[in-house]
Design an enzyme around this catalytic site. Structure first.
Site, short mmCIF file in Angstrom:
data_model
loop_
_atom_site.label_atom_id
_atom_site.label_comp_id
_atom_site.label_asym_id
_atom_site.label_seq_id
_atom_site.Cartn_x
_atom_site.Cartn_y
_atom_site.Cartn_z
N GLU A 1 0.84 -1.20 0.00
CA GLU A 1 0.00 0.00 0.00
C GLU A 1 0.88 1.25 0.00
O GLU A 1 1.64 1.48 0.93
CB GLU A 1 -0.91 0.00 1.23
CG GLU A 1 -1.73 1.27 1.39
CD GLU A 1 -2.45 1.34 2.73
OE1 GLU A 1 -2.71 2.47 3.20
OE2 GLU A 1 -2.74 0.28 3.32
N THR B 1 -4.51 6.24 2.24
CA THR B 1 -4.85 7.62 2.61
C THR B 1 -5.62 8.31 1.48
O THR B 1 -5.38 9.47 1.15
CB THR B 1 -3.59 8.43 2.97
OG1 THR B 1 -2.65 7.61 3.67
CG2 THR B 1 -3.96 9.60 3.89
N LYS C 1 -11.16 -1.39 7.32
CA LYS C 1 -9.91 -1.08 8.02
C LYS C 1 -10.26 -0.52 9.40
O LYS C 1 -10.91 0.52 9.49
CB LYS C 1 -9.11 -0.07 7.19
CG LYS C 1 -7.93 0.56 7.91
CD LYS C 1 -7.29 1.61 7.01
CE LYS C 1 -6.26 2.43 7.75
NZ LYS C 1 -5.62 3.44 6.86
#
Length: 215
Positions: free
Chosen positions: A43, A72, A132
């Protein structure tokens, strides 16, 4: 790659390496070390300058050897940029429904961030492929276990607070995978070019997952 396949591959490995680096060349070298250690889900956060170019560089170099994701991601516009740059999954610290919808339009996996039970359910109902649980460094494995009690059907990935000492406890609590940042991709190792250190840490995390599932 379909989003279902991406989720299956990530769940199989059990570790998502969260990487922050200043340029694609450095990140590609780090990725090579992670892959050598068995971690193939990567990621790249959009806190990195010109993150889309980093994604393009890594995608071109590694192709389908890895599951490449963007982190993000706060809005659909950024998600689209990331997907066009090569991201197969999108991760966000928040629940943003247009971002989920955009990701699924391109058949990419979406992992929104949530913390409370209400947020977790809202994320799942909105179509999250994995939720998440963030920031897990404030809550720990016990909180994840408490969430999984009434919500066993929801795939959850804790991010924050996952390290070699807590990884097994998070897995035992019900995590489908673990988001691991600085305790896997150490800033000092990147700065010194100590890729062997990153490879060795990756091997240790993969072994924790293997041993846990073997039991």
């Amino acid at each position: 790659m379909s989003r279902e396949t991406t989720v299956q591959n990530i769940s199989q490995v059990g570790i998502v390496a969260v990487i922050r680096a200043d340029n694609g060349e450095i990140l590609a070298d780090v990725t090579e070390a992670l892959v050598a250690g068995g971690v193939t889900a990567i990621e790249v956060t959009f806190t990195v300058p010109k993150a889309h170019k980093v994604l393009e560089y890594v995608a071109d170099r590694f192709g389908d050897q890895i599951q490449l994701g963007a982190g993000t991601v706060l809005d659909a516009e950024t998600a689209r940029i990331a997907i066009l740059a090569g991201a197969e999954f999108i991760v966000s610290p928040i629940v943003d429904i247009p971002t989920i919808e955009l990701s699924h339009r391109y058949d990419k996996a979406m992992m929104p961030g949530a913390l409370t039970p209400t947020e977790v359910v809202q994320a799942w109902q909105a179509g999250a492929d994995v939720v998440k649980i963030f920031p897990s460094d404030l809550t720990g494995p016990g909180y994840l276990k408490a969430l999984k009690g009434p919500l066993p059907q929801i795939r959850m990935m804790p991010t924050g607070g996952v390290n070699l000492n807590t990884a097994q406890a998070f897995l035992k609590a019900g995590a489908c995978a673990l988001g691991v940042g600085g305790s896997l991709v150490e800033k000092s190792a990147i700065a010194s070019g100590n890729l062997d250190r990153i490879r060795d840490l990756a091997q240790q995390y993969v072994e924790i997952v293997r041993q846990f599932r073997a039991e």
